[in-house]
Design an enzyme around this catalytic site. Structure first.
Site, PDB file in Angstrom:
ATOM      1  CE  LYS A  30      -0.485   0.034   5.054  1.00  0.00           C
ATOM      2  NZ  LYS A  30      -1.437   0.012   6.190  1.00  0.00           N
ATOM      3  NE  ARG A 122      -7.869  -0.419   9.655  1.00  0.00           N
ATOM      4  CZ  ARG A 122      -6.546  -0.562   9.558  1.00  0.00           C
ATOM      5  NH1 ARG A 122      -5.745   0.467   9.813  1.00  0.00           N
ATOM      6  NH2 ARG A 122      -6.022  -1.729   9.223  1.00  0.00           N
ATOM      7  CE1 TYR A 256      14.400  32.029   8.660  1.00  0.00           C
ATOM      8  CE2 TYR A 256      14.677  29.680   8.228  1.00  0.00           C
ATOM      9  CZ  TYR A 256      14.711  30.996   7.795  1.00  0.00           C
ATOM     10  OH  TYR A 256      15.046  31.282   6.493  1.00  0.00           O
ATOM     11  CG  MET A 303      11.393  24.273   3.170  1.00  0.00           C
ATOM     12  SD  MET A 303      10.341  25.501   2.369  1.00  0.00           S
ATOM     13  CE  MET A 303       9.408  24.447   1.271  1.00  0.00           C
TER      14      MET A 303
END
Length: 361
Positions: A30, A122, A256, A303
């Site tokens: 999956k 589930r 940051y 980032m």
């Protein structure tokens, strides 16, 4: 320099063979095979002797059929595109009485696996009586109808050792299986074991089962921490490079939002060309990176960059390893960074250079 996501094909295949242990496995592929790439993983698993696959996506199931025309393909999510399921000969879960009665006619000609809910809650039938209700109704149905080929459940607590829930769910499931078999019901496929259960049972199938439905172990991550690292080998490496080494002083703030306060003069920080935009989780950045065989603490995450506190042995262009078999995905799972699959899924395959290596490098 570009940060790189790479897989050693030989190690990936050998790990799959070792995990399989000459047992019949249903390989869970999956989410694009845990983001290892569906085509790559299915091809390698076929080489390892696996011919049965499962996924949660009909689109992926159809793709697997194109890759493996003779494979058994099981769809763990119920869907409503019945014609496509029939056309591509996909097996599918039967998740509830409501779904069965609402779509009994739509399911004609489709192979279904009856799902027991168990402790995860589930999906699935609540108890033995609900399963037998479907079996009896199906038996008396004189119209075109579905083909009951399988029986399955999912163990949600096989990786939990501090509670008894795995023993409970295992016992409840075995009672269901044995009750149905004792009444003469037969199934071509019976499967329940995930990676954790498969290893807890000594890499053999539970009684009466035809397959273990194994995911994360096939991709090189241990499902629980007490397993020896040699039993499951990681083929994945995620690496970047040192762009430059900066020297900072006590009282300086780096990154940051005052991410890291320097406490010692002449501290060396390596600026590394990988960050959260490439898929490094903030929880992972609370730990270390591997440079020249030594672990160094990550001090700030941005980032496209991170700061790693280093010493005089680290220089520009040195490789910085975030993950390999010496600094593994599963190690950081056990340290609370996030599930194995969560760390793998976070990787940004658009920004990372992706490589499949054919040797032992």
């Amino acid at each position: 320099m570009t940060a790189t996501w790479s897989v050693n094909k030989k190690i990936f295949l050998q790990n799959a063979i070792t995990v399989k242990n000459n047992q019949p496995l249903m390989a869970v592929v999956k989410n694009n095979a845990y983001h290892y790439d569906l085509e790559f993983a299915v091809t390698q698993f076929i080489h390892a002797g696996i011919d049965t696959f499962s996924t949660t996506s009909l689109r992926e199931a159809i793709q697997i059929r194109q890759l493996a025309p003779d494979a058994t393909i099981f769809l763990m999510n119920a869907v409503y595109e019945f014609d496509l399921v029939r056309e591509h000969q996909i097996h599918m879960t039967l998740p509830s009485l409501t779904y069965y009665y609402n779509h009994k006619n739509d399911l004609a000609g489709i192979h279904v696996h009856l799902e027991f809910e168990n402790l995860l809650h589930r999906s699935g039938f609540k108890d033995l009586n609900e399963i037998k209700e479907v079996l009896k109704d199906h038996h008396h149905n004189q119209n075109a109808k579905m083909i009951i080929s399988g029986l399955w459940t999912h163990f949600g607590y096989a990786d939990e050792f501090d509670v008894s829930d795995y023993n409970v769910e295992r016992s409840q499931w075995m009672e269901i299986v044995e009750a149905l078999l004792s009444e003469g019901y037969q199934f071509d496929l019976i499967h329940a074991q995930n990676s954790a259960s498969f290893y807890r049972e000594g890499q053999i199938l539970l009684p009466h089962h035809t397959h273990a439905r194994v995911g994360i172990a096939l991709y090189g991550s241990r499902p629980y921490s007490s397993l020896n690292q040699h039993d499951i080998v990681q083929s994945l490496t995620v690496k970047a490079h040192v762009i430059q080494v900066r020297e900072v002083q006590a009282g300086d703030y780096c990154g940051y939002s005052f991410a890291f306060e320097v406490t010692k003069n002449n501290t060396k920080l390596a600026v590394v060309d990988i960050g959260y935009g490439d898929g490094i989780l903030r929880t992972r950045a609370k730990h270390e990176a591997l440079i020249n065989g030594k672990r160094y603490p990550i001090r700030a995450l941005m980032m496209s960059h991170m700061f790693v506190e280093v010493d005089g042995n680290v220089h520009a262009q040195d490789e910085v390893i975030l993950y390999n078999n010496d600094i593994r995905i599963d190690e950081y799972t056990f340290k609370g960074v996030g599930a194995n699959s969560e760390q793998l899924s976070a990787m940004n395959h658009d920004s990372l250079k992706k490589e499949y290596i054919s040797n032992d490098c």
